[in-house]
Enzyme design. Structure first.
Site, PDB file in Angstrom:
ATOM      1  N   GLU A 236      -0.677  -1.023 -10.898  1.00  0.00           N
ATOM      2  CA  GLU A 236      -2.006  -0.706 -11.457  1.00  0.00           C
ATOM      3  C   GLU A 236      -2.462  -1.745 -12.476  1.00  0.00           C
ATOM      4  OE1 GLU A 236      -3.309   1.398  -9.802  1.00  0.00           O
ATOM      5  OE2 GLU A 236      -2.026   3.082  -9.327  1.00  0.00           O
TER       6      GLU A 236
ATOM      7  N   ILE B  37       0.840  -1.191   0.000  1.00  0.00           N
ATOM      8  CA  ILE B  37       0.000   0.000   0.000  1.00  0.00           C
ATOM      9  C   ILE B  37       0.881   1.250   0.000  1.00  0.00           C
ATOM     10  CG2 ILE B  37      -1.879   1.222   1.125  1.00  0.00           C
ATOM     11  CD1 ILE B  37      -2.504  -1.642  -0.022  1.00  0.00           C
TER      12      ILE B  37
ATOM     13  N   GLY C 293      29.963   1.259 -18.443  1.00  0.00           N
ATOM     14  CA  GLY C 293      30.177   1.026 -17.019  1.00  0.00           C
ATOM     15  C   GLY C 293      29.615   2.132 -16.144  1.00  0.00           C
TER      16      GLY C 293
END
Length: 392
Positions: A372, A164, A349
């Protein structure tokens, strides 16, 4: 929508939106860009930035003006989220989950609920998000097991939620529960409440993540948590799934906009680096292998942005847009992942170093393919709607 908003001409509205977006750009340049790298690496909640977001009215971005919000159209909100995400994606989550909750109240809440909550949401006094996912169910929301039972003027809620956003820092959540666990089909037994923190509402732990740092993701536990019956969104049981779906349409446009922002940031960093870095006596953008990557990255950004605006404008018109939002979310999130990887390859790199922004983009982007509704689910939704639109 307020009388002030509806009486504006398109040109006036566009100018107002431009001024708001310009102020967001200034805020990002002055207060976010200089500190984002350190806050993200330290996984520190950006308290000072959040206070400035409150001052700008960003917690009321899509809330109607009559309730104290900015009343932005979804298409303008999408542009704002793209800008924020190109600088630090985590900030977009702090307001997105909150505004999904506000969007649900705006669309489906009672007049009393709108009057009581939307002004407090708009100022950021009351902040929070969406509490849907549970430990044993993610995409299959109908499988939730958090239960609310009527007890006089209250409901008593027991269960848990996980992943959440704003779970620790937030104070109010649109909480999806089952008021009738035996209902068939299952969604008819689902209901949504506005749940403020209090006795019986506990944050069990903060969840550590690969990326998307600085914003709290938490597990929430409800043990005999009592919520007044007038906090039932819409005032009628059984409409929880419809509430969630209405909110997720805005949420998917938001996630798609984040994808555009991350993909654009990866492109911007790569274009800049390709002009500074030289190999074999010339800037690396002059090497065909790098030039082709830049071209593909730019094309992905432009295509994703167009899909996002198509979905957002459907929301502007108040139309159903799960088809358009699904395509935008699918394409833009995949574009973010591909661009972040290409940016890392172009940087070599250095792209693997925490001193460069592309390392963060590479960690942030995969979340967008999951959040979502996974991209696999988006493909199913798109195909289903496609068949519905083209019956034999």
């Amino acid at each position: 929508m307020s009388e002030t908003t509806t009486s504006m001409t398109d040109a006036e509205r566009d100018e107002q939106d431009r001024l708001i977006l310009d102020s967001v750009d200034r805020f990002l340049d002055r207060h976010v860009r200089p500190v984002a790298l350190k806050l993200e690496h330290d996984d520190t909640y950006p308290d000072e930035i959040v206070e400035r977001m409150k001052e700008l009215g960003l917690f009321g971005a899509t809330i109607p003006e009559e309730y104290g919000g900015l009343g932005l159209r979804p298409s303008t909100y999408a542009k704002m989220i793209e800008r924020i995400s190109s600088v630090w994606m985590s900030l977009s989550g702090i307001i997105n989950s909150h505004l999904i909750m506000a969007f649900i109240v705006t669309k489906t809440g009672t007049e009393e609920q709108k009057a009581a909550f939307l002004p407090r949401f708009a100022t950021g006094e009351l902040r929070g998000g969406l509490a849907l996912t549970e430990p044993d169910c993610g995409t299959d929301l109908q499988a939730i097991r958090t239960v609310a039972k009527r007890d006089g003027d209250d409901y008593v809620i027991n269960g848990s939620k996980t992943w959440i956003t704003n779970g620790i820092q937030g104070s109010c959540f649109a909480l999806l529960v089952k008021t009738d666990p035996t209902a068939q089909p299952r969604h008819k037994g689902m209901t949504m409440f506005l749940a403020e923190k209090g006795p019986g509402f506990k944050v069990s732990r903060k969840l550590e993540k690969l990326g998307y740092k600085g914003i709290d993701s938490a597990e929430l536990v409800f043990e005999d948590y009592r919520v007044p019956a007038d906090r039932l969104i819409g005032g009628v049981e059984g409409r929880g799934m419809a509430c969630a779906i209405s909110g997720l349409e805005l949420g998917r446009v938001n996630v798609a906009s984040r994808g555009v922002g991350v993909a654009q940031a990866a492109l911007d960093e790569s274009v800049k680096y390709s002009q500074q870095r030289k190999t074999f006596g010339k800037p690396i953008h002059e090497h065909q292998a790098v030039a082709m990557k830049l071209a593909d990255m730019a094309t992905r950004v432009s295509a994703a942005r167009l899909l996002v605006q198509q979905a957002a404008k459907a929301l502007d018109r108040g139309e159903r847009c799960d088809y358009e939002a699904g395509m935008a979310k699918l394409f833009a999130s995949e574009a973010a992942v591909e661009n972040s990887l290409d940016a890392m390859r172009i940087h070599g790199g250095y792209g693997y170093s925490k001193e460069f922004v592309v390392e963060r983009l590479y960690r942030d982007a995969p979340l967008l393919c999951i959040g979502e509704g996974t991209n696999e689910i988006q493909r199913i939704i798109i195909a289903k709607r496609l068949i519905e639109q083209n019956p034999v």
